[in-house]
Design a protein around this motif. Structure first.
Motif, PDB file in Angstrom:
ATOM      1  N   SER A 123       0.866  -1.054   0.350  1.00  8.97           N
ATOM      2  CA  SER A 123      -0.360   0.295   0.401  1.00  8.97           C
ATOM      3  C   SER A 123       0.795   0.951   0.377  1.00  8.97           C
ATOM      4  O   SER A 123       0.554   2.278  -0.159  1.00  8.97           O
ATOM      5  CB  SER A 123      -1.068   0.186   1.204  1.00  8.97           C
ATOM      6  N   ILE A 124       2.117   0.682  -0.035  1.00 12.17           N
ATOM      7  CA  ILE A 124       3.233   2.178  -0.637  1.00 12.17           C
ATOM      8  C   ILE A 124       2.307   3.828  -1.317  1.00 12.17           C
ATOM      9  O   ILE A 124       2.188   5.179  -0.480  1.00 12.17           O
ATOM     10  CB  ILE A 124       4.266   1.932  -0.546  1.00 12.17           C
ATOM     11  N   GLY A 125       1.176   3.648  -2.506  1.00 12.69           N
ATOM     12  CA  GLY A 125       1.250   4.522  -2.985  1.00 12.69           C
ATOM     13  C   GLY A 125      -0.755   4.746  -2.688  1.00 12.69           C
ATOM     14  O   GLY A 125      -0.627   6.137  -3.161  1.00 12.69           O
ATOM     15  N   TYR A 126      -0.461   3.517  -2.236  1.00 14.25           N
ATOM     16  CA  TYR A 126      -2.788   4.092  -1.457  1.00 14.25           C
ATOM     17  C   TYR A 126      -2.233   5.751  -0.246  1.00 14.25           C
ATOM     18  O   TYR A 126      -1.735   6.082   0.112  1.00 14.25           O
ATOM     19  CB  TYR A 126      -2.742   3.703  -0.516  1.00 14.25           C
ATOM     20  N   ARG A 127      -3.157   6.019  -1.445  1.00 12.25           N
ATOM     21  CA  ARG A 127      -3.788   7.556  -0.845  1.00 12.25           C
ATOM     22  C   ARG A 127      -4.473   7.384  -0.453  1.00 12.25           C
ATOM     23  O   ARG A 127      -5.987   8.500  -1.082  1.00 12.25           O
ATOM     24  CB  ARG A 127      -2.476   8.549  -1.188  1.00 12.25           C
ATOM     25  N   PRO A 128      -5.642   7.298   0.836  1.00 11.41           N
ATOM     26  CA  PRO A 128      -6.886   7.518   1.231  1.00 11.41           C
ATOM     27  C   PRO A 128      -7.812   8.815   0.395  1.00 11.41           C
ATOM     28  O   PRO A 128      -9.280   9.313  -0.001  1.00 11.41           O
ATOM     29  CB  PRO A 128      -7.834   6.723   2.115  1.00 11.41           C
ATOM     30  N   GLU A 129      -6.722   9.995   0.849  1.00 13.08           N
ATOM     31  CA  GLU A 129      -7.148  11.422   1.482  1.00 13.08           C
ATOM     32  C   GLU A 129      -7.058  12.519  -0.340  1.00 13.08           C
ATOM     33  O   GLU A 129      -7.901  13.104  -0.647  1.00 13.08           O
ATOM     34  CB  GLU A 129      -6.235  12.481   1.983  1.00 13.08           C
ATOM     35  N   ALA A 130      -6.633  11.481  -1.199  1.00  9.06           N
ATOM     36  CA  ALA A 130      -6.305  11.875  -2.726  1.00  9.06           C
ATOM     37  C   ALA A 130      -7.551  11.887  -3.017  1.00  9.06           C
ATOM     38  O   ALA A 130      -8.373  10.931  -3.220  1.00  9.06           O
ATOM     39  CB  ALA A 130      -5.741  10.933  -3.099  1.00  9.06           C
ATOM     40  N   THR A 131      -8.343  12.859  -3.380  1.00 13.76           N
ATOM     41  CA  THR A 131      -9.895  13.919  -4.180  1.00 13.76           C
ATOM     42  C   THR A 131      -9.610  14.265  -5.186  1.00 13.76           C
ATOM     43  O   THR A 131      -9.187  15.612  -4.499  1.00 13.76           O
ATOM     44  CB  THR A 131     -11.191  13.905  -2.691  1.00 13.76           C
ATOM     45  N   PRO A 132     -10.338  14.046  -6.195  1.00 10.10           N
ATOM     46  CA  PRO A 132     -11.146  12.885  -6.189  1.00 10.10           C
ATOM     47  C   PRO A 132     -10.124  12.350  -7.245  1.00 10.10           C
ATOM     48  O   PRO A 132      -8.955  13.072  -8.294  1.00 10.10           O
ATOM     49  CB  PRO A 132     -12.146  13.365  -7.257  1.00 10.10           C
ATOM     50  N   PRO A 133      -9.290  11.176  -7.905  1.00  4.68           N
ATOM     51  CA  PRO A 133      -9.587  10.112  -7.010  1.00  4.68           C
ATOM     52  C   PRO A 133      -9.250   9.878  -5.805  1.00  4.68           C
ATOM     53  O   PRO A 133      -8.254   9.891  -6.021  1.00  4.68           O
ATOM     54  CB  PRO A 133     -10.540   8.808  -7.930  1.00  4.68           C
ATOM     55  N   GLN A 134      -9.544   8.639  -5.563  1.00  2.00           N
ATOM     56  CA  GLN A 134      -8.776   8.074  -3.970  1.00  2.00           C
ATOM     57  C   GLN A 134      -7.745   7.680  -4.846  1.00  2.00           C
ATOM     58  O   GLN A 134      -7.839   6.534  -5.869  1.00  2.00           O
ATOM     59  CB  GLN A 134      -9.785   6.808  -3.037  1.00  2.00           C
ATOM     60  N   GLN A 135      -6.429   7.156  -4.169  1.00  2.00           N
ATOM     61  CA  GLN A 135      -5.613   7.175  -5.222  1.00  2.00           C
ATOM     62  C   GLN A 135      -5.370   5.397  -4.715  1.00  2.00           C
ATOM     63  O   GLN A 135      -5.136   5.328  -3.388  1.00  2.00           O
ATOM     64  CB  GLN A 135      -4.262   8.421  -5.032  1.00  2.00           C
ATOM     65  N   LEU A 136      -5.389   4.264  -5.372  1.00  3.26           N
ATOM     66  CA  LEU A 136      -4.923   2.988  -5.298  1.00  3.26           C
ATOM     67  C   LEU A 136      -3.483   3.076  -5.033  1.00  3.26           C
ATOM     68  O   LEU A 136      -2.396   3.836  -5.232  1.00  3.26           O
ATOM     69  CB  LEU A 136      -5.809   2.536  -6.246  1.00  3.26           C
ATOM     70  N   GLY A 137      -2.745   1.858  -4.264  1.00  2.00           N
ATOM     71  CA  GLY A 137      -1.945   1.300  -4.292  1.00  2.00           C
ATOM     72  C   GLY A 137      -2.301   0.035  -4.589  1.00  2.00           C
ATOM     73  O   GLY A 137      -2.454  -1.196  -5.084  1.00  2.00           O
ATOM     74  N   GLY A 138      -0.640  -0.604  -4.612  1.00  2.00           N
ATOM     75  CA  GLY A 138      -0.331  -1.837  -5.412  1.00  2.00           C
ATOM     76  C   GLY A 138      -1.266  -2.968  -4.542  1.00  2.00           C
ATOM     77  O   GLY A 138      -1.461  -4.279  -5.075  1.00  2.00           O
ATOM     78  N   HIS A 139      -1.281  -2.830  -3.677  1.00  2.00           N
ATOM     79  CA  HIS A 139      -1.994  -4.010  -2.585  1.00  2.00           C
ATOM     80  C   HIS A 139      -3.661  -4.336  -3.410  1.00  2.00           C
ATOM     81  O   HIS A 139      -4.788  -5.207  -3.314  1.00  2.00           O
ATOM     82  CB  HIS A 139      -2.774  -3.675  -1.653  1.00  2.00           C
ATOM     83  N   ASP A 140      -4.087  -3.383  -4.381  1.00  2.00           N
ATOM     84  CA  ASP A 140      -5.537  -3.479  -4.983  1.00  2.00           C
ATOM     85  C   ASP A 140      -4.760  -3.847  -6.331  1.00  2.00           C
ATOM     86  O   ASP A 140      -5.772  -4.257  -6.927  1.00  2.00           O
ATOM     87  CB  ASP A 140      -5.531  -1.744  -5.616  1.00  2.00           C
TER      88      ASP A 140
END
Length: 322
Positions: A213-230
């Motif tokens: 989840s290094i690239g995951y940023r739930p606060e990024a809007t829009p849209p929510q930024q996905l990470g490698g775990h996705d």
């Protein structure tokens, strides 16, 4: 009642045994460098050119270095295959575990991969010029380019860097003859480029990949930024891309705030297998993922993915001989 009890026990144990066999495959030990990592007397060395600096318009305010490997067998009258490798400063280190220029020279000389131009590129650094004192360290814009899902890094390579390379060299336009690879965040960057642009890259070498989840940023809007775990979910629910993948990870890889890295790589392999199986069950036309994986007892460093690079490149190009 006894036969029924036995039958139920067998039914219950079978899926557990299959899961255990997949999640705990034979772990390869004793992985080390090979003669292919060293110059060989019967293999022309070719030429490693660079470093060169490159400023991107697609990822502005960054500068990166790159090197180009030109095999001795290259002839401009014939289009060459292409291999792009991330974290180029580590990939070319003559004392490191990857030594990609020697591996390519030896495999090309033996006919185990085609005549291939190599592009070895660092991540970007937020500066006017690439710092001379970084050495093998990561530039400061690495995760933002490598670990974030989307097509921005693919566009940098395909729309900016490779046209510059094509001014000097004759390169193939066949996506089956274009490979991309890397280790750690460089591995997920390579996967993302092929995932986004399978019309351009279809071979992937992935070592100790950061599918977490290094690239995951739930606060990024829009849209929510996905990470490698996705990625495992995306692989399971998206149309199959025509990709051929060699995946390595070590059982002693990291387990930290970003995720369990060895588990994440296993999830990737499971998702690829599921996508193929689901397509087969539905008799769907179209491609299937071609992939193999090697689990070792390694840690999160380049030692094992570097040592396995000759094996991985042989496997990636072996599919062309069928």
């Amino acid at each position: 009642m006894k036969p029924i009890v036995v039958l139920l026990a067998m039914l219950l144990l079978t899926p557990l045994s299959e899961a255990a066999a997949f999640n705990h495959p034979p772990i390869r030990t004793g992985v080390t460098l090979t003669p292919d990592h060293r110059p060989q007397p019967d293999a022309p060395a070719g030429e490693l050119q660079g470093p060169f600096e490159f400023h991107s318009r697609i990822i502005p305010n960054t500068v990166r270095r790159y090197w180009v490997f030109v095999p001795a067998q290259y002839d401009s009258a014939t289009a060459a295959s292409l291999l792009v490798f991330q974290d180029g400063q580590r990939a070319i280190n003559p004392e490191g575990p990857i030594r990609i220029q020697h591996v390519m020279a030896n495999l090309i000389a033996k006919g185990e991969m085609p005549v291939t131009i190599g592009l070895f590129i660092t991540p970007g650094n937020l500066s006017q010029h690439y710092p001379d004192n970084l050495g093998m360290q990561n530039p400061n814009h690495r995760w933002q380019e490598y670990d974030v899902l989307g097509d921005r890094y693919a566009r940098l390579l395909i729309n900016e860097m490779l046209p510059e390379l094509e001014k000097r060299y004759t390169l193939t336009d066949n996506p089956e003859q274009r490979a991309i690879g890397g280790t750690s965040s460089g591995a997920i960057a390579a996967f993302t480029v092929a995932w986004e642009r399978p019309d351009y890259f279809r071979k992937v070498y992935s070592g100790i990949g950061s599918y977490v989840s290094i690239g995951y940023r739930p606060e990024a809007t829009p849209p929510q930024q996905l990470g490698g775990h996705d990625y495992p979910a995306l692989i399971r629910r998206s149309p199959i891309r025509p990709m051929r993948l060699f995946i390595q990870d070590g059982s002693n890889d990291l387990d930290n705030e970003w995720g369990d890295w060895f588990l994440a790589n296993q999830q990737m392999v499971k998702a690829l297998a599921y996508a193929n199986r689901a397509a087969d069950d539905k008799n769907q036309a179209g491609p299937r993922y071609q992939f193999t994986h090697v689990w070792t007892d390694g840690r999160h460093n380049d030692d094992h993915p570097g040592a396995l690079l000759p094996e991985g490149l042989r496997w990636l190009w072996a599919g062309d001989k069928k």
